[in-house]
Design a protein around this motif. Structure first.
Motif, PDB file in Angstrom:
ATOM      1  N   UNK A 156       0.823  -1.206   0.000  1.00  0.00           N
ATOM      2  CA  UNK A 156       0.000   0.000   0.000  1.00  0.00           C
ATOM      3  C   UNK A 156       0.858   1.257   0.000  1.00  0.00           C
ATOM      4  N   UNK A 157       1.979   1.228   0.706  1.00  0.00           N
ATOM      5  CA  UNK A 157       2.855   2.411   0.744  1.00  0.00           C
ATOM      6  C   UNK A 157       3.333   2.775  -0.655  1.00  0.00           C
ATOM      7  N   UNK A 158       3.702   1.770  -1.434  1.00  0.00           N
ATOM      8  CA  UNK A 158       4.156   2.033  -2.798  1.00  0.00           C
ATOM      9  C   UNK A 158       3.027   2.617  -3.642  1.00  0.00           C
ATOM     10  N   UNK A 159       1.820   2.078  -3.478  1.00  0.00           N
ATOM     11  CA  UNK A 159       0.685   2.575  -4.247  1.00  0.00           C
ATOM     12  C   UNK A 159       0.368   4.027  -3.892  1.00  0.00           C
ATOM     13  N   UNK A 160       0.423   4.352  -2.609  1.00  0.00           N
ATOM     14  CA  UNK A 160       0.130   5.703  -2.147  1.00  0.00           C
ATOM     15  C   UNK A 160       1.157   6.697  -2.683  1.00  0.00           C
ATOM     16  N   UNK A 161       2.428   6.343  -2.608  1.00  0.00           N
ATOM     17  CA  UNK A 161       3.470   7.241  -3.110  1.00  0.00           C
ATOM     18  C   UNK A 161       3.395   7.380  -4.631  1.00  0.00           C
ATOM     19  N   UNK A 162       3.031   6.301  -5.318  1.00  0.00           N
ATOM     20  CA  UNK A 162       2.884   6.364  -6.754  1.00  0.00           C
ATOM     21  C   UNK A 162       1.774   7.303  -7.179  1.00  0.00           C
ATOM     22  N   UNK A 163       0.825   7.539  -6.250  1.00  0.00           N
ATOM     23  CA  UNK A 163      -0.282   8.461  -6.519  1.00  0.00           C
ATOM     24  C   UNK A 163       0.045   9.892  -6.108  1.00  0.00           C
ATOM     25  N   UNK A 164       1.325  10.161  -5.791  1.00  0.00           N
ATOM     26  CA  UNK A 164       1.751  11.525  -5.517  1.00  0.00           C
ATOM     27  C   UNK A 164       1.635  11.973  -4.077  1.00  0.00           C
ATOM     28  N   UNK A 165       1.319  11.065  -3.166  1.00  0.00           N
ATOM     29  CA  UNK A 165       1.219  11.409  -1.749  1.00  0.00           C
ATOM     30  C   UNK A 165       2.607  11.313  -1.126  1.00  0.00           C
ATOM     31  N   UNK A 166       2.991  12.320  -0.342  1.00  0.00           N
ATOM     32  CA  UNK A 166       4.269  12.282   0.370  1.00  0.00           C
ATOM     33  C   UNK A 166       4.062  11.523   1.671  1.00  0.00           C
ATOM     34  N   UNK A 167       4.811  10.449   1.852  1.00  0.00           N
ATOM     35  CA  UNK A 167       4.625   9.565   3.000  1.00  0.00           C
ATOM     36  C   UNK A 167       5.885   9.533   3.862  1.00  0.00           C
ATOM     37  N   UNK A 168       5.673   9.698   5.165  1.00  0.00           N
ATOM     38  CA  UNK A 168       6.757   9.620   6.158  1.00  0.00           C
ATOM     39  C   UNK A 168       6.362   8.591   7.200  1.00  0.00           C
ATOM     40  N   UNK A 169       7.313   7.783   7.607  1.00  0.00           N
ATOM     41  CA  UNK A 169       7.076   6.831   8.685  1.00  0.00           C
ATOM     42  C   UNK A 169       8.263   6.902   9.633  1.00  0.00           C
ATOM     43  N   UNK A 170       8.025   7.383  10.853  1.00  0.00           N
ATOM     44  CA  UNK A 170       9.118   7.510  11.811  1.00  0.00           C
ATOM     45  C   UNK A 170       8.632   7.257  13.221  1.00  0.00           C
ATOM     46  N   UNK A 171       9.563   6.910  14.091  1.00  0.00           N
ATOM     47  CA  UNK A 171       9.239   6.742  15.499  1.00  0.00           C
ATOM     48  C   UNK A 171       9.007   8.117  16.106  1.00  0.00           C
ATOM     49  N   UNK A 172       7.869   8.280  16.763  1.00  0.00           N
ATOM     50  CA  UNK A 172       7.501   9.586  17.301  1.00  0.00           C
ATOM     51  C   UNK A 172       7.569   9.641  18.820  1.00  0.00           C
ATOM     52  N   UNK A 173       7.522   8.468  19.483  1.00  0.00           N
ATOM     53  CA  UNK A 173       7.467   8.450  20.942  1.00  0.00           C
ATOM     54  C   UNK A 173       6.098   8.794  21.485  1.00  0.00           C
ATOM     55  N   UNK A 174       5.103   8.853  20.607  1.00  0.00           N
ATOM     56  CA  UNK A 174       3.739   9.222  21.011  1.00  0.00           C
ATOM     57  C   UNK A 174       2.800   8.111  20.546  1.00  0.00           C
ATOM     58  N   UNK A 175       2.734   7.048  21.300  1.00  0.00           N
ATOM     59  CA  UNK A 175       1.986   5.862  20.898  1.00  0.00           C
ATOM     60  C   UNK A 175       0.503   6.116  20.630  1.00  0.00           C
ATOM     61  N   UNK A 176      -0.187   6.979  21.413  1.00  0.00           N
ATOM     62  CA  UNK A 176      -1.620   7.154  21.164  1.00  0.00           C
ATOM     63  C   UNK A 176      -1.950   7.802  19.819  1.00  0.00           C
ATOM     64  N   UNK A 177      -0.998   8.506  19.232  1.00  0.00           N
ATOM     65  CA  UNK A 177      -1.238   9.152  17.931  1.00  0.00           C
ATOM     66  C   UNK A 177      -0.546   8.319  16.862  1.00  0.00           C
ATOM     67  N   UNK A 178      -1.346   7.574  16.103  1.00  0.00           N
ATOM     68  CA  UNK A 178      -0.784   6.607  15.165  1.00  0.00           C
ATOM     69  C   UNK A 178      -0.509   7.195  13.786  1.00  0.00           C
ATOM     70  N   UNK A 179      -1.058   8.371  13.517  1.00  0.00           N
ATOM     71  CA  UNK A 179      -0.825   8.972  12.218  1.00  0.00           C
ATOM     72  C   UNK A 179      -1.534  10.304  12.088  1.00  0.00           C
ATOM     73  N   UNK A 180      -1.151  11.064  11.084  1.00  0.00           N
ATOM     74  CA  UNK A 180      -1.827  12.316  10.762  1.00  0.00           C
ATOM     75  C   UNK A 180      -1.624  12.600   9.285  1.00  0.00           C
ATOM     76  N   UNK A 181      -2.497  13.394   8.732  1.00  0.00           N
ATOM     77  CA  UNK A 181      -2.401  13.726   7.315  1.00  0.00           C
ATOM     78  C   UNK A 181      -2.869  15.156   7.107  1.00  0.00           C
TER      79      UNK A 181
END
Length: 400
Positions: A156-181
């Motif tokens: 899915x990550x490859x498909x999303x980036x292929x559609x022009x979405x900028x994707x970042x995945x990093x350790x944040x130290x904030x477990x309750x927040x799983x993502x944002x866009x």
């Protein structure tokens, strides 16, 4: 602004405080000035002198020149997976990280063309307008636009980036927040930041599909702190994720009744979706009713607990490639030496590495600031290239 370094941008200081999760008092102590001085810098009443700016830059771990760069227009207000008041500072920090990602993309856009944005468009102004049928239609349209058919999505990550979405995945130290866009008005493209803290490939895929749902369904909807409105938008993004990852007809054809946890475990590996998410999807498709759903969840909790499932460690989380390979492309083509990348962007090497998915210390070493004029001469004769297996042609820009 009364005195100090010319062109100092207070917005950069505000951004840095958020990104480093520092209070004005903490920063003042680290820089060696009073909290009142930090407040004046932040409000634009005063700018730091050269020595103070140098100390400030070292504390924040950015170049001094970065504080003089105009701040691009902020990304749209992100929707967070946790809206609890206790996470205000955490949300500010992640939003600043997303804005730093925007800075990286802006810098790289001087030399490469990122994939065209290919997402369904919706004009909803209120989440109350969105029906379950609307969500199912949007998920199907997105699959059709991307040529994914109705089977399980391999990456899915490859498909999303292929559609022009900028994707970042990093350790944040904030477990309750799983993502944002959010949508970047400057880039005219969306950005997604996923937390890598839990390292669960199944959950990460669902989180990514959830954020994709926000970007499509809620692009034109004003953000609100109203808890009911927030809860509705979260449930809609969840519904989209289920519909996108588990298309109605093909997923239903794979389900055997009566539904059991063991049969769902087999489907988990095939579809790359957790048993919990599949149970929710089964109810949405009316394959099971609410009583059967609750019974399956009770059995799941009794057998495995509430937070994990068998096979969670069998799927490695999908990794973003686009920004990482863009920087590798610039370096391998001789456009920009690796040791110059962080200086050109203005951020610390380790921040660039984390946000682009590069290995730790990949850019570290001889940090050199390379000026734009010089880089434009380097890029002049660079050839076009194909961006790895992302599937989008990214030629060097010659008219920028």
């Amino acid at each position: 602004m009364s005195r100090g370094i010319k062109d100092f941008q207070p917005g950069r200081l505000i951004q840095a405080l958020a990104a480093r999760a520092l209070s004005q008092v903490q920063l003042a102590a680290m820089v060696g000035v009073s909290p009142a001085t930090i407040s004046k810098w932040k409000s634009g009443q005063q700018a730091p002198e050269a020595e103070a700016l140098e100390n400030l830059s070292k504390v924040i771990n950015v170049s001094s020149e970065w504080f003089t760069r105009p701040v691009p227009e902020k990304v749209s207000l992100p929707l967070f997976r946790s809206n609890a008041s206790a996470h205000v500072a955490a949300r500010a920090m992640l939003e600043a990280r997303l804005e730093w990602t925007q800075d990286i993309v802006l810098a790289m856009s001087e030399f490469v063309d990122f994939p065209e944005v290919t997402l369904p468009t919706r004009s909803f102004k209120d989440p109350q307008q969105i029906t379950n049928a609307d969500i199912e239609d949007a998920a199907c349209e997105c699959r059709d636009m991307w040529g994914l058919g109705r089977r399980a999505i391999p990456d899915l990550a490859m498909a999303v980036e292929g559609a022009g979405v900028i994707l970042v995945r990093e350790e944040t130290g904030i477990a309750p927040i799983e993502g944002l866009s959010a949508w970047s008005h400057v880039l005219q493209r969306p950005l997604i930041l996923l937390s890598a803290d839990k390292d669960n490939g199944f959950r990460s895929r669902f989180d990514l599909a959830h954020e994709l749902g926000h970007l499509i369904l809620h692009k034109g909807i004003d953000r609100s702190t109203d808890p009911d409105r927030y809860k509705l938008m979260e449930s809609q993004a969840h519904r989209f994720a289920g519909a996108f990852l588990l298309p109605a007809e093909s997923f239903a054809a794979d389900v055997r009744t009566p539904v059991t946890l063991d049969s769902l475990l087999l489907l988990k590996q095939r579809w790359g979706v957790s048993v919990a998410a599949m149970i929710m999807r089964l109810e949405a498709l009316k394959i099971i009713d609410s009583d059967a759903k609750m019974l399956l969840f009770k059995r799941r909790s009794a057998r495995w607990g509430a937070k994990s499932e068998p096979g969670d460690d069998t799927r490695v989380p999908e990794q973003p490639r686009l920004l990482k390979r863009t920087i590798e492309l610039l370096a391998s083509s001789g456009v920009m030496p690796l040791e110059a990348v962080a200086g050109y962007i203005g951020l610390a090497a380790n921040d660039v590495e984390k946000l682009t998915g590069l290995p730790e210390h990949y850019l570290s070493g001889k940090a050199t600031v390379v000026h734009l004029a010089k880089l434009k001469t380097l890029v002049k004769d660079a050839p076009s290239t194909r961006h790895g297996d992302i599937g989008a042609v990214i030629p060097f820009n010659r008219n920028k």
